[in-house]
Write a protein that holds these residues in place. Structure first.
Motif, PDB file in Angstrom:
ATOM      1  N   ASP A 167       0.824  -1.207   0.000  1.00 25.94           N
ATOM      2  CA  ASP A 167       0.000   0.000   0.000  1.00 25.94           C
ATOM      3  C   ASP A 167       0.860   1.260   0.000  1.00 25.94           C
ATOM      4  N   LYS A 168       2.028   1.162   0.631  1.00 24.65           N
ATOM      5  CA  LYS A 168       2.913   2.324   0.771  1.00 24.65           C
ATOM      6  C   LYS A 168       4.347   1.834   0.940  1.00 24.65           C
ATOM      7  N   VAL A 169       5.294   2.608   0.448  1.00 26.48           N
ATOM      8  CA  VAL A 169       6.716   2.287   0.579  1.00 26.48           C
ATOM      9  C   VAL A 169       7.452   3.502   1.122  1.00 26.48           C
ATOM     10  N   VAL A 170       8.258   3.297   2.158  1.00 29.09           N
ATOM     11  CA  VAL A 170       9.090   4.363   2.731  1.00 29.09           C
ATOM     12  C   VAL A 170      10.537   3.891   2.705  1.00 29.09           C
ATOM     13  N   CYS A 171      11.419   4.708   2.149  1.00 23.85           N
ATOM     14  CA  CYS A 171      12.817   4.305   1.962  1.00 23.85           C
ATOM     15  C   CYS A 171      13.787   5.185   2.755  1.00 23.85           C
ATOM     16  N   ASP A 172      14.734   4.532   3.406  1.00 24.00           N
ATOM     17  CA  ASP A 172      15.912   5.197   3.964  1.00 24.00           C
ATOM     18  C   ASP A 172      17.111   4.494   3.338  1.00 24.00           C
ATOM     19  N   CYS A 173      17.635   5.048   2.262  1.00 24.55           N
ATOM     20  CA  CYS A 173      18.748   4.444   1.540  1.00 24.55           C
ATOM     21  C   CYS A 173      19.872   5.461   1.413  1.00 24.55           C
ATOM     22  N   ARG A 174      21.083   5.054   1.779  1.00 23.51           N
ATOM     23  CA  ARG A 174      22.201   5.996   1.820  1.00 23.51           C
ATOM     24  C   ARG A 174      23.505   5.225   1.959  1.00 23.51           C
ATOM     25  N   SER A 175      24.550   5.950   2.292  1.00 29.07           N
ATOM     26  CA  SER A 175      25.858   5.342   2.535  1.00 29.07           C
ATOM     27  C   SER A 175      26.500   6.050   3.711  1.00 29.07           C
ATOM     28  N   TYR A 176      27.054   5.272   4.636  1.00 29.75           N
ATOM     29  CA  TYR A 176      27.778   5.872   5.756  1.00 29.75           C
ATOM     30  C   TYR A 176      29.059   6.553   5.270  1.00 29.75           C
ATOM     31  N   ASP A 177      29.688   5.954   4.251  1.00 29.78           N
ATOM     32  CA  ASP A 177      31.016   6.395   3.835  1.00 29.78           C
ATOM     33  C   ASP A 177      31.011   7.303   2.620  1.00 29.78           C
ATOM     34  N   ASN A 178      30.054   7.120   1.728  1.00 33.13           N
ATOM     35  CA  ASN A 178      30.004   7.899   0.501  1.00 33.13           C
ATOM     36  C   ASN A 178      28.596   8.448   0.272  1.00 33.13           C
ATOM     37  N   PRO A 179      28.125   9.281   1.182  1.00 30.44           N
ATOM     38  CA  PRO A 179      26.747   9.775   1.082  1.00 30.44           C
ATOM     39  C   PRO A 179      26.484  10.505  -0.230  1.00 30.44           C
ATOM     40  N   GLY A 180      25.362  10.161  -0.840  1.00 26.43           N
ATOM     41  CA  GLY A 180      24.986  10.747  -2.113  1.00 26.43           C
ATOM     42  C   GLY A 180      25.620  10.084  -3.306  1.00 26.43           C
ATOM     43  N   ASN A 181      26.607   9.214  -3.042  1.00 27.91           N
ATOM     44  CA  ASN A 181      27.336   8.579  -4.134  1.00 27.91           C
ATOM     45  C   ASN A 181      27.378   7.064  -3.997  1.00 27.91           C
ATOM     46  N   SER A 182      26.546   6.520  -3.115  1.00 27.40           N
ATOM     47  CA  SER A 182      26.456   5.072  -2.982  1.00 27.40           C
ATOM     48  C   SER A 182      25.125   4.725  -2.332  1.00 27.40           C
ATOM     49  N   ASP A 183      24.738   3.452  -2.445  1.00 27.05           N
ATOM     50  CA  ASP A 183      23.458   2.990  -1.905  1.00 27.05           C
ATOM     51  C   ASP A 183      23.647   1.679  -1.145  1.00 27.05           C
ATOM     52  N   ASP A 184      24.731   1.615  -0.342  1.00 27.38           N
ATOM     53  CA  ASP A 184      25.072   0.356   0.317  1.00 27.38           C
ATOM     54  C   ASP A 184      24.331   0.115   1.622  1.00 27.38           C
ATOM     55  N   TYR A 185      23.644   1.131   2.156  1.00 23.34           N
ATOM     56  CA  TYR A 185      22.792   0.943   3.328  1.00 23.34           C
ATOM     57  C   TYR A 185      21.350   1.173   2.909  1.00 23.34           C
ATOM     58  N   SER A 186      20.472   0.250   3.301  1.00 23.46           N
ATOM     59  CA  SER A 186      19.064   0.460   2.964  1.00 23.46           C
ATOM     60  C   SER A 186      18.163  -0.065   4.068  1.00 23.46           C
ATOM     61  N   ASP A 187      17.118   0.689   4.331  1.00 19.82           N
ATOM     62  CA  ASP A 187      16.067   0.319   5.278  1.00 19.82           C
ATOM     63  C   ASP A 187      14.761   0.704   4.590  1.00 19.82           C
ATOM     64  N   ILE A 188      14.099  -0.284   4.020  1.00 20.35           N
ATOM     65  CA  ILE A 188      12.909  -0.044   3.203  1.00 20.35           C
ATOM     66  C   ILE A 188      11.699  -0.674   3.883  1.00 20.35           C
ATOM     67  N   ASP A 189      10.688   0.137   4.144  1.00 16.60           N
ATOM     68  CA  ASP A 189       9.470  -0.334   4.805  1.00 16.60           C
ATOM     69  C   ASP A 189       8.351  -0.464   3.782  1.00 16.60           C
ATOM     70  N   LEU A 190       7.742  -1.633   3.747  1.00 12.02           N
ATOM     71  CA  LEU A 190       6.614  -1.905   2.848  1.00 12.02           C
ATOM     72  C   LEU A 190       5.386  -2.164   3.722  1.00 12.02           C
ATOM     73  N   TYR A 191       4.337  -1.392   3.499  1.00 12.75           N
ATOM     74  CA  TYR A 191       3.146  -1.467   4.336  1.00 12.75           C
ATOM     75  C   TYR A 191       2.030  -2.222   3.618  1.00 12.75           C
ATOM     76  N   TYR A 192       1.423  -3.157   4.362  1.00 12.78           N
ATOM     77  CA  TYR A 192       0.299  -3.951   3.872  1.00 12.78           C
ATOM     78  C   TYR A 192      -0.806  -3.904   4.919  1.00 12.78           C
ATOM     79  N   GLY A 193      -1.699  -2.931   4.811  1.00 10.43           N
ATOM     80  CA  GLY A 193      -2.714  -2.784   5.853  1.00 10.43           C
ATOM     81  C   GLY A 193      -2.047  -2.538   7.191  1.00 10.43           C
ATOM     82  N   LYS A 194      -2.353  -3.372   8.181  1.00  7.76           N
ATOM     83  CA  LYS A 194      -1.748  -3.234   9.508  1.00  7.76           C
ATOM     84  C   LYS A 194      -0.317  -3.751   9.555  1.00  7.76           C
ATOM     85  N   MET A 195       0.046  -4.587   8.592  1.00  2.00           N
ATOM     86  CA  MET A 195       1.366  -5.210   8.625  1.00  2.00           C
ATOM     87  C   MET A 195       2.432  -4.345   7.974  1.00  2.00           C
ATOM     88  N   LYS A 196       3.638  -4.388   8.553  1.00  2.00           N
ATOM     89  CA  LYS A 196       4.790  -3.716   7.950  1.00  2.00           C
ATOM     90  C   LYS A 196       5.894  -4.733   7.725  1.00  2.00           C
TER      91      LYS A 196
END
Length: 340
Positions: free
Chosen positions: A190-219
């Protein structure tokens, strides 16, 4: 019978296709492996390990062979769409490695072309058939957890060398797997929220990701972090009636390394790898037990293709699921670019 030609001869073909296809000789025959001539120089010995397969650098030989009814594309990502479209234009069914395409629009073009030509095209999201994912699926299907409220999926590592990596693409190469596992299990969120970045190369890499996918009450939480020193569970599932924890397993290990084709063990894993299930049963009693690990079998995607091509079955990896995974990857990549 599926008569298969592979485009490419890299690690994926040798480890995650051929050992599983080789167990299905009644329904699958591998006829060709196409390799560019420059890729074959100095690597001829590996070809001799597969005497029943014709190795060729003539793409027309593969595409014009009327016996071949399935092309499997295992090239570098940027060539996936090129070879998939070529296969479709020659009237071949096609299984394409992940990422299926580099954009949603590219994928739509491929699916539209396949429909026009009357052939089957599917993404090879084989990690839906990982041992740990199959075990989680089995537990969920029993219903003992009750209504699902939260599921965590972790692809974590401890690799400080990630600090030297610059450039985007980690999402498409690695995180595509756990994202697809969730979409394949629960559908379009139903909804997607993304926290994607890099500790070492911010803005220039995507090696860290925390992506939340919502399905009704479930995440569903899909995470990848390269600075996790202590092993974290692969899956954590919580429902109204209980919880399930699945340890990290990774790909099923190959048997002892030796020259020759990769061999995979299909023996059950020992109890130390089993998941832990705790729930309240119908009598209100607490139940805690270990859950045996299902057998990993990437060949199951070929079993499905056989049913789709010859018996009008439904694709296990639906077109809309492929498009949704790519939408999430595009959204997450933009977030990573902005995370400066």
């Amino acid at each position: 019978m599926l008569v298969v030609a592979y485009i490419g001869f890299g690690n994926s073909v040798c480890r995650y296709h051929l050992p599983y296809v080789g167990r299905r000789k009644d329904t699958i025959k591998v006829k060709y492996i196409y390799r560019r001539m420059e890729d074959r120089v100095g690597d001829e010995e590996r070809e001799t390990w597969y005497p029943d397969i014709t190795f060729t650098s003539d793409i027309d030989e593969v595409m014009n062979d009327e016996e071949v009814n399935l092309i499997v594309v295992n090239t570098p990502d940027q060539f996936h769409t090129y070879y998939t479209k070529m296969a479709i234009e020659h009237g071949k069914n096609c299984l394409c490695e992940k990422p299926f395409a580099m954009s949603v629009e590219e994928a739509k073009e491929v699916f539209d072309l396949a429909k026009e030509k009357g052939v089957v095209v599917m993404a090879n999201q084989n990690r839906r058939f990982d041992a740990d994912m199959r075990t989680v699926r089995k537990v969920i299907e029993t219903g003992v957890l009750g209504e699902l409220l939260e599921i965590e999926s972790h692809y974590d590592y401890y690799r400080p060398s990630i600090a030297d990596r610059k450039g985007l693409g980690m999402l498409y190469g690695l995180q595509v797997h756990p994202i697809d596992q969730i979409v394949g299990e629960f559908g379009v969120p139903d909804k997607v929220v993304c926290d994607c970045r890099s500790y070492d190369n911010p803005g220039n890499s995507d090696d860290y990701s925390d992506i939340d996918l919502y399905y009704g009450k479930m995440k569903a939480i899909v995470k990848t972090n390269f600075y996790v020193k202590l092993e974290y569970p692969r899956f954590i599932v919580h429902g109204r009636k209980g919880s399930f924890i699945m340890p990290q397993l990774g790909h099923q290990s190959a048997l002892k390394a030796k020259p020759g084709p990769v061999e995979i063990s299909f023996e059950p894993l020992p109890e130390k790898y089993w998941g832990t299930l705790c729930y309240v049963d119908e009598n209100g009693e607490d139940v805690t037990k270990k859950v045996p690990v299902e057998i990993q079998d990437y060949g199951m995607i070929y079993d499905n293709l056989y049913e789709v091509i010859f018996n009008h079955g439904e694709k296990v990896v639906a077109d809309e699921e492929v498009l949704e995974v790519l939408r999430i990857l595009e959204q997450a990549t933009e977030v990573a670019k902005e995370a400066k």
